[in-house]
Design an enzyme around this catalytic site. Structure first.
Site, PDB file in Angstrom:
ATOM      1  CD  GLU A 145      -3.151  -0.993   2.049  1.00 42.42           C
ATOM      2  OE1 GLU A 145      -3.144  -0.062   2.862  1.00 42.42           O
ATOM      3  OE2 GLU A 145      -4.058  -1.837   1.998  1.00 42.42           O
ATOM      4  CD  GLU A 185      -3.641  -5.965   3.698  1.00 46.00           C
ATOM      5  OE1 GLU A 185      -4.508  -5.151   4.080  1.00 46.00           O
ATOM      6  OE2 GLU A 185      -2.427  -5.783   3.850  1.00 46.00           O
TER       7      GLU A 185
HETATM    8  C1  GAL Z   1      -4.566  -2.283   5.117  1.00 41.60           C
HETATM    9  C2  GAL Z   1      -3.222  -2.567   5.712  1.00 41.60           C
HETATM   10  C3  GAL Z   1      -3.244  -3.603   6.779  1.00 41.60           C
HETATM   11  C4  GAL Z   1      -4.478  -3.550   7.656  1.00 41.60           C
HETATM   12  C5  GAL Z   1      -5.733  -3.406   6.862  1.00 41.60           C
HETATM   13  C6  GAL Z   1      -7.003  -3.212   7.644  1.00 41.60           C
HETATM   14  O1  GAL Z   1      -4.612  -0.957   4.688  1.00 41.60           O
HETATM   15  O2  GAL Z   1      -2.321  -2.992   4.719  1.00 41.60           O
HETATM   16  O3  GAL Z   1      -2.046  -3.511   7.481  1.00 41.60           O
HETATM   17  O4  GAL Z   1      -4.337  -2.699   8.685  1.00 41.60           O
HETATM   18  O5  GAL Z   1      -5.633  -2.334   5.968  1.00 41.60           O
HETATM   19  O6  GAL Z   1      -7.212  -1.884   7.933  1.00 41.60           O
END
Ligand code: GAL
Length: 447
Positions: free
Chosen positions: A161, A355
């Site tokens: 990110e 993710e």
């Molecule tokens: C993403 C991040 C993660 C986690 C997730 C949930 O932006 O890469 O580390 O925190 O969001 O908020």
């Protein structure tokens, strides 16, 4: 159902789970510093213990094994494996090597993210991403890690990110290091970050046999509310558009165009002509190293429609639709349909969802269990959309965020995304209902 070789996995990140922030020669990272100011974090918490994974990594792997995932995405804390003199710290490396050995025992493939936001503080002190040497430091770090992990890891993700690094860390300043960049500095830092990626890919290719490499941005796709072709086209264009003024560090194309297409978008040169950093042909070639996948973190989307003059208009999130326990997480399952579709249309590369997950106000029930039907619903709804798009374009895998509840950055410990509940009072780990649901989905190979 997904294809037979579809990768089901779970994701975590070093600072969010490991604890042991000063053990075995680890130096401070920018998150260790940032969390010292209690007001920076919603509940004043920090990453000093969290899931205690530095100590309990064998238990982590057992949880993954029982869950049935084929892959585990975790990140390396740069400040654990490289010391202040820029030399390797063997004890830190050993932690990750032992974790990989344990994973291999159960046939779980490690997917290693090199940078998930926890820059060593000593590197931030000499300029962080504004230091023109940062990509050489990152290259050296990649070299140390890939050599140490030889034979254990073949799948790497360079940077997680970039949008949050720059937008939250250096524009809104709600994430570490909380150092504000002006526009000129921002563009230079983004360019240096992309050089970190490119140089790192080169080293991975050199050091790792049969490697796969990717880059993991995030995005919030525009979701068309009807099947109108014009609306689709406008949503697609909006997704890649650069001119949302102050928010450009949060855009898709400013990072992904150079990485996947070899140059910044045309509007970039027009919009920033007076403050551009030095961009050479060699730089662009470096940044455009061939990669295997587009990794992407997707959580939510925004609905759009056309007005009577065919202008794109943002729709409010419909009243009564489900939302997560964190302000930006509206349940928009079509995110996993349109997001990958837009990415493939422009960049033509196989996609892995690195993710996707749901934040819930989970509590231990009277029966000692964690009932989280909202998360179960989220996973099912989103995977249905992913299955749909996987019939049209190559989708190679899905990593649920996150294996555990963990330190949710400036929101602290109260925001829970895990399949496994962490009782922060005593360190107990309790499998939530969604853990068993995801296990079932993996066994079946889809929804
Ligand atoms: C993403 C991040 C993660 C986690 C997730 C949930 O932006 O890469 O580390 O925190 O969001 O908020």
């Amino acid at each position: 159902m997904f294809n037979i070789d579809f990768i089901f996995g779970a994701s975590t990140a070093s600072y969010q789970i490991e604890g042991s922030i000063d053990k075995d020669g680890k130096t401070s990272s920018i998150w260790d510093t940032f969390t010292k100011t209690k007001e920076n974090i919603l509940d004043g918490s920090d990453g000093s213990i969290v899931c205690d994974s530095y100590i309990k990594y064998k238990d982590d792997v057992k949880l993954l094994h029982e869950l049935g995932v084929k892959a585990y995405r975790f990140s390396i804390a740069w400040s654990r494996v490289i010391d202040k003199n820029n030399n390797p710290n063997q004890k830190g490396l050993d932690y990750y090597i032992n974790l990989c050995k344990e994973l291999r025992k159960y046939n779980i493939k490690p997917y290693v993210t090199l940078y998930h936001w926890d820059m060593p503080q000593w590197l931030e002190d000499i300029g962080g991403f504004l230091n023109d040497e940062i990509s050489n430091y990152f290259m050296h770090y990649t070299d140390v890690v890939t050599k140490a992990f030889d034979g254990y890891v073949s799948d790497y993700i360079t940077i997680n990110e970039p949008q949050c690094i720059m937008f939250l860390g250096h524009r809104l300043c709600v994430h570490a290091p909380g150092v504000k960049y002006n526009d000129k500095e921002m563009l230079k830092a983004i360019h240096n970050l992309l050089l970190c990626h490119g140089k790192s890919v080169k080293i991975i290719r050199k050091n790792v046999k049969n490697s796969t490499v990717g880059f993991a941005p995030c995005s919030r796709p525009m979701i068309p509310t009807t099947n109108d072709q014009l609306l689709y086209k406008k949503c697609y264009e909006e997704y890649y558009k650069l001119d949302r003024d102050n928010e450009y560090p949060n855009n898709v194309s400013i990072y992904s165009d150079p990485v996947f297409l070899g140059d910044y978008p045309k509007e970039y040169y027009e919009k920033f002509k007076d403050i551009l950093p030095k961009i050479t042909k060699e730089d662009l070639e470096l940044i455009n190293q061939p990669v295997d996948y587009i990794y992407q973190n997707f959580y939510s989307g925004t609905f759009y429609s056309l007005d009577k003059d065919n202008n794109l208009v943002k729709e409010p999130f419909p009243f009564g639709y489900p939302e997560g326990n964190i302000d930006w997480l509206q349940v928009v399952p079509q995110t996993l349909y349109y997001g990958p579709k837009y990415l493939y249309e422009r960049y033509k590369k196989p996609i892995i969802i690195s993710e996707n997950g749901f934040c819930n106000n989970d509590v231990i029930s009277l029966d000692g269990k964690i009932h989280d039907p909202e998360r179960i619903d989220y996973i099912n709804r989103y995977l249905i959309e992913l299955e749909k798009i996987s019939k049209e374009i190559p989708i190679k895998g899905y990593f649920y965020w996150s294996l555990f509840d963990n330190f949710e950055w400036n929101s602290g410990l109260k925001k829970r995304f895990g399949l496994v509940y962490i009782d922060y009072k005593n360190g107990n780990r309790i499998k939530k209902d969604s853990y068993f649901e995801y296990k079932k989905i993996i066994e079946k190979g889809g929804i």
